[in-house]
Scaffold this motif. Structure first.
Motif, mmCIF file in Angstrom:
data_model
loop_
_atom_site.group_PDB
_atom_site.id
_atom_site.type_symbol
_atom_site.label_atom_id
_atom_site.label_comp_id
_atom_site.label_asym_id
_atom_site.label_seq_id
_atom_site.Cartn_x
_atom_site.Cartn_y
_atom_site.Cartn_z
ATOM 1 N N PHE A 93 0.801 -1.216 0.000
ATOM 2 C CA PHE A 93 0.000 0.000 0.000
ATOM 3 C C PHE A 93 0.844 1.280 0.000
ATOM 4 C CE2 PHE A 93 -2.605 -3.279 2.174
ATOM 5 C CZ PHE A 93 -3.630 -3.358 1.255
ATOM 6 N N ASN A 94 2.168 1.123 -0.085
ATOM 7 C CA ASN A 94 3.096 2.261 -0.123
ATOM 8 C C ASN A 94 2.915 3.187 1.080
ATOM 9 O OD1 ASN A 94 5.275 3.554 -1.330
ATOM 10 N ND2 ASN A 94 3.955 5.000 -2.401
ATOM 11 N N GLN A 95 2.716 2.598 2.269
ATOM 12 C CA GLN A 95 2.543 3.355 3.503
ATOM 13 C C GLN A 95 3.871 3.349 4.261
ATOM 14 O OE1 GLN A 95 -0.659 1.112 5.249
ATOM 15 N NE2 GLN A 95 -2.220 2.283 4.157
ATOM 16 N N ILE A 96 4.615 4.434 4.136
ATOM 17 C CA ILE A 96 5.942 4.524 4.724
ATOM 18 C C ILE A 96 5.837 5.098 6.144
ATOM 19 C CG2 ILE A 96 8.276 5.453 4.431
ATOM 20 C CD1 ILE A 96 7.319 3.572 2.145
ATOM 21 N N PRO A 97 6.304 4.349 7.173
ATOM 22 C CA PRO A 97 6.245 4.875 8.542
ATOM 23 C C PRO A 97 7.252 6.006 8.744
ATOM 24 C CG PRO A 97 7.282 2.706 8.502
ATOM 25 C CD PRO A 97 6.820 2.995 7.116
ATOM 26 N N ASN A 98 6.903 6.959 9.614
ATOM 27 C CA ASN A 98 7.831 8.039 9.918
ATOM 28 C C ASN A 98 8.838 7.587 10.985
ATOM 29 O OD1 ASN A 98 6.599 8.256 12.451
ATOM 30 N ND2 ASN A 98 5.327 9.988 11.850
ATOM 31 N N PHE A 99 9.734 8.479 11.350
ATOM 32 C CA PHE A 99 10.804 8.154 12.292
ATOM 33 C C PHE A 99 10.264 7.606 13.612
ATOM 34 C CE2 PHE A 99 13.382 9.558 15.924
ATOM 35 C CZ PHE A 99 14.541 8.831 15.684
ATOM 36 N N TYR A 100 9.260 8.281 14.169
ATOM 37 C CA TYR A 100 8.725 7.861 15.465
ATOM 38 C C TYR A 100 8.028 6.498 15.382
ATOM 39 C CZ TYR A 100 9.919 12.620 16.584
ATOM 40 O OH TYR A 100 10.603 13.780 16.755
ATOM 41 N N SER A 101 7.399 6.231 14.266
ATOM 42 C CA SER A 101 6.796 4.911 14.068
ATOM 43 C C SER A 101 7.868 3.824 14.030
ATOM 44 C CB SER A 101 5.994 4.880 12.768
ATOM 45 O OG SER A 101 4.921 5.780 12.831
ATOM 46 N N VAL A 102 8.984 4.113 13.360
ATOM 47 C CA VAL A 102 10.081 3.144 13.292
ATOM 48 C C VAL A 102 10.654 2.889 14.687
ATOM 49 C CG1 VAL A 102 12.406 2.737 12.384
ATOM 50 C CG2 VAL A 102 10.627 3.658 10.889
ATOM 51 N N VAL A 103 10.814 3.946 15.483
ATOM 52 C CA VAL A 103 11.310 3.780 16.858
ATOM 53 C C VAL A 103 10.343 2.903 17.651
ATOM 54 C CG1 VAL A 103 11.794 4.979 19.036
ATOM 55 C CG2 VAL A 103 12.640 5.920 16.870
ATOM 56 N N GLY A 104 9.049 3.162 17.528
ATOM 57 C CA GLY A 104 8.052 2.346 18.213
ATOM 58 C C GLY A 104 8.088 0.894 17.769
ATOM 59 N N LEU A 105 8.271 0.666 16.482
ATOM 60 C CA LEU A 105 8.353 -0.699 15.967
ATOM 61 C C LEU A 105 9.591 -1.417 16.491
ATOM 62 C CD1 LEU A 105 7.201 0.037 12.323
ATOM 63 C CD2 LEU A 105 5.911 -1.201 14.073
ATOM 64 N N ILE A 106 10.694 -0.707 16.618
ATOM 65 C CA ILE A 106 11.907 -1.296 17.191
ATOM 66 C C ILE A 106 11.658 -1.695 18.645
ATOM 67 C CG2 ILE A 106 14.278 -0.770 17.914
ATOM 68 C CD1 ILE A 106 14.483 0.898 15.285
ATOM 69 N N LEU A 107 10.932 -0.861 19.380
ATOM 70 C CA LEU A 107 10.599 -1.189 20.765
ATOM 71 C C LEU A 107 9.680 -2.416 20.847
ATOM 72 C CD1 LEU A 107 10.124 2.394 22.227
ATOM 73 C CD2 LEU A 107 12.028 0.814 22.651
ATOM 74 N N ILE A 108 8.769 -2.549 19.893
ATOM 75 C CA ILE A 108 7.904 -3.739 19.845
ATOM 76 C C ILE A 108 8.752 -4.988 19.620
ATOM 77 C CG2 ILE A 108 6.134 -4.931 18.488
ATOM 78 C CD1 ILE A 108 4.808 -2.160 18.097
ATOM 79 N N ILE A 109 9.691 -4.911 18.685
ATOM 80 C CA ILE A 109 10.578 -6.051 18.426
ATOM 81 C C ILE A 109 11.358 -6.406 19.685
ATOM 82 C CG2 ILE A 109 12.630 -6.809 17.139
ATOM 83 C CD1 ILE A 109 11.556 -5.067 14.784
ATOM 84 N N ALA A 110 11.877 -5.390 20.373
ATOM 85 C CA ALA A 110 12.614 -5.640 21.627
ATOM 86 C C ALA A 110 11.703 -6.303 22.650
ATOM 87 C CB ALA A 110 13.183 -4.335 22.166
ATOM 88 N N GLY A 111 10.474 -5.849 22.745
ATOM 89 C CA GLY A 111 9.529 -6.440 23.688
ATOM 90 C C GLY A 111 9.228 -7.898 23.386
ATOM 91 N N VAL A 112 9.027 -8.216 22.119
ATOM 92 C CA VAL A 112 8.767 -9.611 21.729
ATOM 93 C C VAL A 112 9.970 -10.482 22.082
ATOM 94 C CG1 VAL A 112 8.418 -11.162 19.758
ATOM 95 C CG2 VAL A 112 7.070 -9.072 19.940
ATOM 96 N N LEU A 113 11.162 -9.988 21.812
ATOM 97 C CA LEU A 113 12.366 -10.757 22.144
ATOM 98 C C LEU A 113 12.493 -10.968 23.651
ATOM 99 C CD1 LEU A 113 14.923 -9.212 19.631
ATOM 100 C CD2 LEU A 113 13.948 -11.515 19.575
ATOM 101 N N ILE A 114 12.254 -9.923 24.433
ATOM 102 C CA ILE A 114 12.364 -10.042 25.889
ATOM 103 C C ILE A 114 11.336 -11.029 26.427
ATOM 104 C CG2 ILE A 114 11.978 -8.781 28.055
ATOM 105 C CD1 ILE A 114 13.310 -6.350 26.645
ATOM 106 N N VAL A 115 10.100 -10.922 25.962
ATOM 107 C CA VAL A 115 9.041 -11.825 26.431
ATOM 108 C C VAL A 115 9.384 -13.277 26.120
ATOM 109 C CG1 VAL A 115 6.656 -12.535 25.957
ATOM 110 C CG2 VAL A 115 7.171 -10.145 26.454
ATOM 111 N N ASN A 116 9.894 -13.537 24.922
ATOM 112 C CA ASN A 116 10.166 -14.920 24.525
ATOM 113 C C ASN A 116 11.467 -15.464 25.097
ATOM 114 O OD1 ASN A 116 8.159 -16.182 22.516
ATOM 115 N ND2 ASN A 116 8.251 -14.036 21.979
#
Length: 110
Positions: free
Chosen positions: A82-105
């Motif tokens: 859909f050509n929906q490019i996340p902005n800087f803050y969205s990318v930071v939030g997504l990185i935090l989500i990835i970190a959270g998934v890794l920590i939980v698992n």
């Protein structure tokens, strides 16, 4: 069911979740029959796969992993399809989500 099989079902649930999200966008508010039908089928199949995961992995860890991985994957599909490019803050939030998934698992079962 082995732990590896449970994680296989988790991956299947993520794929089905991303598929349902993608088709929900294409359904235009459930006004188009085919994407609406695919959305419904994939949501039901996704919930079945999640129920299979919860046989071996605690519910909280299952759902946290599912939600995080589905969010990240859906963003990737949004960029590609859909050509929906996340902005800087969205990318930071997504990185935090990835970190959270890794920590939980990796640390959540200790």
């Amino acid at each position: 069911m082995s732990l590896a099989t449970s994680y296989g079902f988790l991956i299947l649930a993520v794929v089905l979740g991303v598929t349902s999200n993608s088709f929900a966008k294409s359904a235009e508010g459930f006004t188009l029959l085919f994407p609406s039908f695919i959305t419904g089928i994939t949501i039901v199949a996704c919930m079945y796969a999640l129920s299979m995961v919860m046989k071996n992995i605690p519910m909280g860890i299952t759902y946290a992993s599912f939600a995080g991985l589905t969010i990240i994957s859906t963003v990737i599909v949004g960029v590609i399809r859909f050509n929906q490019i996340p902005n800087f803050y969205s990318v930071v939030g997504l990185i935090l989500i990835i970190a959270g998934v890794l920590i939980v698992n990796l640390l959540g079962n200790k």
